[in-house]
Design a protein around this motif. Structure first.
Motif, mmCIF file in Angstrom:
data_model
loop_
_atom_site.group_PDB
_atom_site.id
_atom_site.type_symbol
_atom_site.label_atom_id
_atom_site.label_comp_id
_atom_site.label_asym_id
_atom_site.label_seq_id
_atom_site.Cartn_x
_atom_site.Cartn_y
_atom_site.Cartn_z
ATOM 1 N N LEU A 51 28.977 27.654 53.242
ATOM 2 C CA LEU A 51 29.398 28.474 52.114
ATOM 3 C C LEU A 51 28.312 28.464 51.051
ATOM 4 O O LEU A 51 27.520 27.523 50.958
ATOM 5 C CB LEU A 51 30.700 27.924 51.510
ATOM 6 N N SER A 52 28.270 29.518 50.259
ATOM 7 C CA SER A 52 27.328 29.570 49.144
ATOM 8 C C SER A 52 27.611 28.385 48.229
ATOM 9 O O SER A 52 28.768 28.072 47.946
ATOM 10 C CB SER A 52 27.493 30.882 48.382
ATOM 11 N N GLY A 53 26.566 27.700 47.797
ATOM 12 C CA GLY A 53 26.718 26.515 46.962
ATOM 13 C C GLY A 53 26.611 25.217 47.733
ATOM 14 O O GLY A 53 26.511 24.147 47.135
ATOM 15 N N ASP A 54 26.623 25.284 49.070
ATOM 16 C CA ASP A 54 26.489 24.069 49.882
ATOM 17 C C ASP A 54 25.118 23.439 49.662
ATOM 18 O O ASP A 54 24.133 24.116 49.413
ATOM 19 C CB ASP A 54 26.663 24.376 51.366
ATOM 20 N N ARG A 55 25.103 22.109 49.785
ATOM 21 C CA ARG A 55 23.869 21.346 49.657
ATOM 22 C C ARG A 55 23.644 20.614 50.974
ATOM 23 O O ARG A 55 24.544 19.938 51.481
ATOM 24 C CB ARG A 55 24.041 20.359 48.505
ATOM 25 N N LEU A 56 22.448 20.751 51.529
ATOM 26 C CA LEU A 56 22.102 20.158 52.819
ATOM 27 C C LEU A 56 21.264 18.918 52.565
ATOM 28 O O LEU A 56 20.237 18.992 51.891
ATOM 29 C CB LEU A 56 21.318 21.170 53.647
ATOM 30 N N VAL A 57 21.714 17.785 53.095
ATOM 31 C CA VAL A 57 21.035 16.515 52.852
ATOM 32 C C VAL A 57 20.760 15.849 54.196
ATOM 33 O O VAL A 57 21.670 15.712 55.019
ATOM 34 C CB VAL A 57 21.897 15.582 51.967
ATOM 35 N N THR A 58 19.500 15.424 54.400
ATOM 36 C CA THR A 58 19.148 14.708 55.619
ATOM 37 C C THR A 58 18.520 13.366 55.259
ATOM 38 O O THR A 58 17.854 13.234 54.244
ATOM 39 C CB THR A 58 18.147 15.507 56.492
ATOM 40 N N GLY A 59 18.744 12.393 56.120
ATOM 41 C CA GLY A 59 18.141 11.075 55.952
ATOM 42 C C GLY A 59 16.798 11.008 56.660
ATOM 43 O O GLY A 59 16.290 12.017 57.155
ATOM 44 N N LYS A 60 16.247 9.793 56.748
ATOM 45 C CA LYS A 60 14.903 9.644 57.313
ATOM 46 C C LYS A 60 14.827 10.054 58.777
ATOM 47 O O LYS A 60 13.748 10.386 59.266
ATOM 48 C CB LYS A 60 14.389 8.220 57.120
ATOM 49 N N ASP A 61 15.940 10.056 59.492
ATOM 50 C CA ASP A 61 15.953 10.485 60.894
ATOM 51 C C ASP A 61 16.740 11.790 61.081
ATOM 52 O O ASP A 61 17.046 12.179 62.197
ATOM 53 C CB ASP A 61 16.550 9.389 61.779
ATOM 54 N N GLY A 62 17.048 12.471 59.994
ATOM 55 C CA GLY A 62 17.916 13.643 60.066
ATOM 56 C C GLY A 62 17.181 14.967 60.167
ATOM 57 O O GLY A 62 16.083 15.130 59.636
ATOM 58 N N GLN A 63 17.815 15.907 60.863
ATOM 59 C CA GLN A 63 17.338 17.285 60.966
ATOM 60 C C GLN A 63 18.542 18.202 61.121
ATOM 61 O O GLN A 63 19.524 17.832 61.757
ATOM 62 C CB GLN A 63 16.416 17.485 62.166
ATOM 63 N N LEU A 64 18.442 19.404 60.549
ATOM 64 C CA LEU A 64 19.495 20.405 60.681
ATOM 65 C C LEU A 64 18.875 21.745 61.057
ATOM 66 O O LEU A 64 17.801 22.090 60.568
ATOM 67 C CB LEU A 64 20.254 20.585 59.358
ATOM 68 N N SER A 65 19.571 22.485 61.899
ATOM 69 C CA SER A 65 19.204 23.866 62.200
ATOM 70 C C SER A 65 20.401 24.726 61.826
ATOM 71 O O SER A 65 21.536 24.392 62.170
ATOM 72 C CB SER A 65 18.900 24.047 63.685
ATOM 73 N N LEU A 66 20.128 25.816 61.090
ATOM 74 C CA LEU A 66 21.192 26.691 60.608
ATOM 75 C C LEU A 66 20.864 28.135 60.908
ATOM 76 O O LEU A 66 19.694 28.513 60.980
ATOM 77 C CB LEU A 66 21.341 26.572 59.085
ATOM 78 N N SER A 67 21.901 28.934 61.025
ATOM 79 C CA SER A 67 21.744 30.369 61.199
ATOM 80 C C SER A 67 22.685 31.055 60.206
ATOM 81 O O SER A 67 23.866 30.715 60.135
ATOM 82 C CB SER A 67 22.114 30.751 62.633
ATOM 83 N N PHE A 68 22.138 32.007 59.444
ATOM 84 C CA PHE A 68 22.926 32.722 58.441
ATOM 85 C C PHE A 68 23.356 34.078 58.972
ATOM 86 O O PHE A 68 22.781 34.593 59.942
ATOM 87 C CB PHE A 68 22.107 32.870 57.153
ATOM 88 N N ILE A 69 24.346 34.680 58.336
ATOM 89 C CA ILE A 69 24.923 35.932 58.831
ATOM 90 C C ILE A 69 23.976 37.120 58.737
ATOM 91 O O ILE A 69 24.220 38.149 59.364
ATOM 92 C CB ILE A 69 26.268 36.261 58.140
ATOM 93 N N ASP A 70 22.877 36.998 58.009
ATOM 94 C CA ASP A 70 21.876 38.069 57.949
ATOM 95 C C ASP A 70 20.735 37.812 58.934
ATOM 96 O O ASP A 70 19.718 38.484 58.891
ATOM 97 C CB ASP A 70 21.325 38.221 56.531
ATOM 98 N N ASP A 71 20.903 36.846 59.823
ATOM 99 C CA ASP A 71 19.932 36.439 60.839
ATOM 100 C C ASP A 71 18.795 35.587 60.299
ATOM 101 O O ASP A 71 17.815 35.352 61.006
ATOM 102 C CB ASP A 71 19.361 37.637 61.610
#
Length: 144
Positions: A51-71
């Motif tokens: 959702l708009s306003g979300d904050r993404l936080v990763t640690g020293k071993d963390g990774q995230l992959s995201l896809s948004f509705i506008d590609d």
């Protein structure tokens, strides 16, 4: 009187769900990571709605992959704090505004429809700069 109260309640619920519209999803999560939504810390499992306003936080071993509705696609690197400050997208006209802030860490971006729609429609802020994006791929790194 009851009908009027029900109509007001229905409008309020409708407005609330419009404000909390899905803007994207988690595609992959590795290591220590979370999605902070208000005071809640969510576990970023594949399929989790963003959702708009979300904050993404990763640690020293963390990774995230995201896809948004506008590609648009994001890859968030280790030790990162990134917030999606604004995401407005009209699927019909394929236009909108997208503002992200990289507080620390790294963010790789493949921009989608919003960035191609008009000049300065997508912006990435860092503690020391502002990038205007116009349909491209790039990486932003902000040291601690």
């Amino acid at each position: 009187m009851k009908k009027a109260l029900m109509a007001v309640l229905a409008c309020a619920l409708s407005a609330q769900s419009a404000m909390a519209a899905e803007i994207g999803r988690i595609k992959r999560a590795v290591g220590t990571a979370s999605v902070e939504r208000g005071k809640a810390k969510l576990t970023p499992i594949p399929g989790l709605q963003l959702l708009s306003g979300d904050r993404l936080v990763t640690g020293k071993d963390g990774q995230l992959s995201l896809s948004f509705i506008d590609d648009t696609r994001f890859s968030v690197g280790p030790n990162s704090v990134i917030s999606v400050d604004q995401f407005d997208y009209n699927r019909t006209t394929q236009t909108g505004n997208f503002v992200t802030k990289v507080n620390r860490g790294s963010l790789a971006v493949v921009s989608g429809q919003i960035a191609r729609s008009k000049q300065d429609a997508m912006k990435v802020r860092t503690p020391t700069s502002l990038l205007g994006v116009r349909g491209t791929r790039f990486i932003v790194e902000v040291p601690k």
